[in-house]
Write an enzyme that holds these catalytic residues in place. Structure first.
Site, PDB file in Angstrom:
ATOM      1  N   CYS A  69      10.087   4.325  -5.565  1.00 30.25           N
ATOM      2  CA  CYS A  69       9.006   5.029  -4.862  1.00 30.25           C
ATOM      3  C   CYS A  69       8.638   4.349  -3.545  1.00 30.25           C
ATOM      4  O   CYS A  69       9.155   3.297  -3.189  1.00 30.25           O
ATOM      5  CB  CYS A  69       7.777   5.094  -5.764  1.00 30.25           C
ATOM      6  SG  CYS A  69       7.010   3.484  -6.036  1.00 30.25           S
ATOM      7  N   ALA A  72       7.402   0.806  -3.723  1.00 30.90           N
ATOM      8  CA  ALA A  72       8.511  -0.144  -3.847  1.00 30.90           C
ATOM      9  C   ALA A  72       9.116  -0.440  -2.475  1.00 30.90           C
ATOM     10  O   ALA A  72       9.452  -1.583  -2.162  1.00 30.90           O
ATOM     11  CB  ALA A  72       9.573   0.409  -4.792  1.00 30.90           C
ATOM     12  N   ARG A 103      12.654  -8.808  -7.285  1.00 28.47           N
ATOM     13  CA  ARG A 103      13.561  -8.713  -6.135  1.00 28.47           C
ATOM     14  C   ARG A 103      13.788 -10.130  -5.643  1.00 28.47           C
ATOM     15  O   ARG A 103      12.840 -10.874  -5.412  1.00 28.47           O
ATOM     16  CB  ARG A 103      12.936  -7.838  -5.052  1.00 28.47           C
ATOM     17  CG  ARG A 103      13.991  -7.150  -4.245  1.00 28.47           C
ATOM     18  CD  ARG A 103      13.462  -5.994  -3.456  1.00 28.47           C
ATOM     19  NE  ARG A 103      14.502  -5.573  -2.554  1.00 28.47           N
ATOM     20  CZ  ARG A 103      14.587  -5.964  -1.304  1.00 28.47           C
ATOM     21  NH1 ARG A 103      13.676  -6.756  -0.784  1.00 28.47           N
ATOM     22  NH2 ARG A 103      15.582  -5.571  -0.537  1.00 28.47           N
ATOM     23  N   HIS A 202       9.230   2.186   3.599  1.00 25.30           N
ATOM     24  CA  HIS A 202       9.724   1.360   4.710  1.00 25.30           C
ATOM     25  C   HIS A 202       9.003   1.746   5.996  1.00 25.30           C
ATOM     26  O   HIS A 202       8.572   0.886   6.760  1.00 25.30           O
ATOM     27  CB  HIS A 202      11.226   1.574   4.942  1.00 25.30           C
ATOM     28  CG  HIS A 202      12.089   1.271   3.773  1.00 25.30           C
ATOM     29  ND1 HIS A 202      13.257   1.940   3.524  1.00 25.30           N
ATOM     30  CD2 HIS A 202      11.961   0.365   2.768  1.00 25.30           C
ATOM     31  CE1 HIS A 202      13.816   1.461   2.418  1.00 25.30           C
ATOM     32  NE2 HIS A 202      13.047   0.515   1.952  1.00 25.30           N
TER      33      HIS A 202
HETATM   34  S1  SF4 Z   1       5.462   2.113  -9.244  1.00 28.10           S
HETATM   35 FE1  SF4 Z   1       3.278   2.562  -9.001  1.00 28.10          FE
HETATM   36  S2  SF4 Z   1       3.134   3.460  -6.961  1.00 28.10           S
HETATM   37 FE2  SF4 Z   1       5.298   3.601  -7.556  1.00 28.10          FE
HETATM   38  S3  SF4 Z   1       5.529   5.642  -8.521  1.00 28.10           S
HETATM   39 FE3  SF4 Z   1       5.065   4.167 -10.167  1.00 28.10          FE
HETATM   40  S4  SF4 Z   1       2.823   4.301 -10.376  1.00 28.10           S
HETATM   41 FE4  SF4 Z   1       3.308   5.187  -8.388  1.00 28.10          FE
END
Ligand code: SF4
Length: 555
Positions: A69, A72, A103, A202
């Site tokens: 996502c 991330a 990471r 990004h």
């Molecule tokens: S990691 Fe957190 S911000 Fe990313 S999709 Fe999942 S709930 Fe949403």
């Protein structure tokens, strides 16, 4: 049609159906709508005139994608590696927990009194109460508490999915706390549902770094050749190997964005005379904005692979154009290659002609093709998780890319020339003469021009397509990530993680290449893959399988 395909073989002459047939077989199980969509995200490569690929589009629900996502991409990839900023995830605990030290952007403290906060994962740990009544108050408390405990130079705040939905204004909280605590505090609206992948994150990260850090410190840097490396995240120590080589050449790196970098280095990195870009996808926005505001030119480099590293060093030397640097670069290349050459010669005896398929993020599926070529291996298929058309087809398609509804909500900063600090690093004539000699500034030719004709390009590969690819061509190795690794290996194919490096590395530069060659040689030469089938299984021909023989052999 290439010679290989005309002979009725798979890509680059490997055993199996023609690449067009393989595509058909991958698509045939899908419902009509999915088939149409996925069909646009696959093609047979033509390096001369790359075809249009459907990239950076919404993931098909339920398809088992490799994607992550926006949070991330922002916190996990671009800003997270800055080691002396205190990063606070504003959200329920999952996002911060799963991205905690997973990471491998490596860090060491270089100056006395500095602290490395990357060992921690800070979260506001939102509960039902914050979802109902809002989380701004808890965020303020978290910032205060973190400041009391650690006294960092700067604090950054990352929004996760619920934050945008309940309407918490993290930016006004950051402004208030900046005033109250007197340190730099800024936020990123990188809620996970923004855009379609890490890529949106990004872009959001680039904007935030540019607005809140770049240009804060004008202290001049005393070095003759000073550059920044953009889009290098020091996985497994890659940035340290690049730094080692550049130091040997006499080139000084002010900031590596953002592997192993400190807050101060980022604030000062507009003092460089050149930006070189490793990962085009994650940081091309920054390269463009720094050029517009400060006049720093940029070009693409690749320190992964022997040819890539040599070419990149020579290009930097050519840019500065001084004989002492050009000569020094050649000396360093000659000395380093003396160490690498015997390893390549040895490894090639076993790797020559073997096949690889690469499905990685937004740049490595391209960069790592150089290392496989160095070993005489053939890349039969490659694709990205979240790259855009320009990463596949080259930047000349940029004016033709349509911004769709999923990307329209990502802010495009309006950047202007800095009236006092803009400084053209090259005269217009010098830049022109470099360009006339074939030098390409502000450009990237994309992955597909380097891939052979009729190899398979697959964007956002699904679990099913990966399995089918293995079934049809059984590559000798697949470069991918942790989610795929054990599925691939259970199918009898070694999987080299090209995100985490399987906890090894570095793989950049000359010493990194040696590590990679030895590792891939080990993974593809071990007899363990021939023992995957039980010895009592027989071939379709009815003859005892080679597995049975091997099972009795000593490994
Ligand atoms: S990691 Fe957190 S911000 Fe990313 S999709 Fe999942 S709930 Fe949403």
């Amino acid at each position: 049609m290439s010679e290989e395909t005309a002979n009725g073989k798979g890509p680059l002459g490997v055993e199996g159906p023609s690449p067009a047939e393989a595509m058909e077989q991958m698509l045939e199980v899908y419902p009509k709508k999915t088939k149409r969509k996925r069909g646009k995200q696959m093609l047979l490569n033509d390096p001369q005139t790359p075809k249009e690929i459907g990239a950076n589009s919404r993931t098909v629900p339920g398809i088992i994608t490799q994607r992550g996502c926006s949070y991330a991409g922002c916190k996990g990839v671009v800003i997270g590696p800055i080691y002396d900023i205190l990063h606070i995830t504003h959200g329920p605990i999952g996002c911060g927990w799963y991205s905690w030290l997973s990471r491998r952007n490596m860090t060491k403290i270089r100056a006395e009194g500095e602290t490395n906060y990357l060992q921690y994962s800070m979260s506001t740990d939102m509960q039902e109460e914050q979802i109902v009544f809002g989380g701004e108050k808890k965020l303020k408390e978290a910032i205060r508490e973190a400041y009391e405990e650690f006294k960092p130079k700067a604090i950054s705040v990352y929004a996760t999915c619920p934050v945008g939905l309940i309407g918490d204004d993290i930016h006004s909280v950051c402004r208030d706390m900046k005033k109250e605590l007197g340190i730099n505090i800024f936020g990123f609206s990188c809620e996970g549902y923004k855009g379609v992948s890490q890529s949106a994150g990004h872009h959001i990260a680039n904007n935030g770094v540019f607005k809140n850090m770049i240009g804060l410190d004008d202290t001049p840097v005393e070095a003759k050749y000073k550059i920044n490396i953009l889009g290098e995240y020091n996985i497994g120590g890659d940035a340290w190997e690049i730094d080692r080589i550049l130091r040997l050449c006499g080139i000084h790196i002010i900031g590596t964005l953002s592997g192993g970098v400190s807050y101060d280095e980022i604030c000062n990195c507009h003092m460089a005379d050149l930006n070189v870009v490793m990962c085009h996808r994650s940081i091309n926005y920054m390269a463009e904005m720094m050029e517009t505001k400060f006049g720093i030119p940029w070009f693409k480099v690749n320190f992964i692979g022997l040819e890539g590293t040599k070419k990149s060093l020579r290009k930097i030397a050519q840019y500065f154009g001084e004989k002492e640097l050009i000569d020094r670069v050649e000396e360093v290349i000659a000395a380093e290659m003396a160490e690498v050459r015997p390893v390549v010669q040895d490894v090639r005896k076993r790797t020559e002609g073997k096949t690889a398929a690469l499905f990685v993020g937004g740049s490595r599926a391209h960069h790592y093709q150089d290392l496989f070529q160095d070993m005489g291996m053939k890349v039969i298929s490659a694709g990205y998780e979240f790259a855009h058309r320009d990463d596949y087809e080259g930047r000349d398609v940029l004016p033709h890319i349509k911004v769709d509804a999923d990307t329209r909500n990502i802010e495009e900063l309006e950047v202007e020339q800095d009236t006092e600090r803009f400084n053209l690093r090259n005269t217009v004539e010098r830049k022109k003469s470099l360009e006339d000699s074939g030098f390409d500034f502000s450009d990237y030719e994309g992955m597909m021009r380097q891939m052979a004709k009729d190899t398979l390009v697959i964007d956002d590969i699904s679990h099913h397509e990966m399995e089918k690819l293995i079934e049809l061509y059984h590559p000798d190795i697949i470069g991918s990530g942790i989610k795929d690794k054990y599925v691939i290996e259970k199918m009898g194919v070694p999987c080299k993680q090209l995100h985490s490096y399987d906890y090894g590395g570095p793989y950049a530069g000359f010493k990194g290449a040696i590590n990679f060659f030895k590792e891939v040689d080990r993974m593809t030469s071990t007899k363990v893959w021939k023992l995957v089938r039980a010895p009592w299984h027989e071939d379709a021909s009815g003859e005892a399988s080679a597995d049975a023989e091997l099972a009795n052999a000593s490994v």
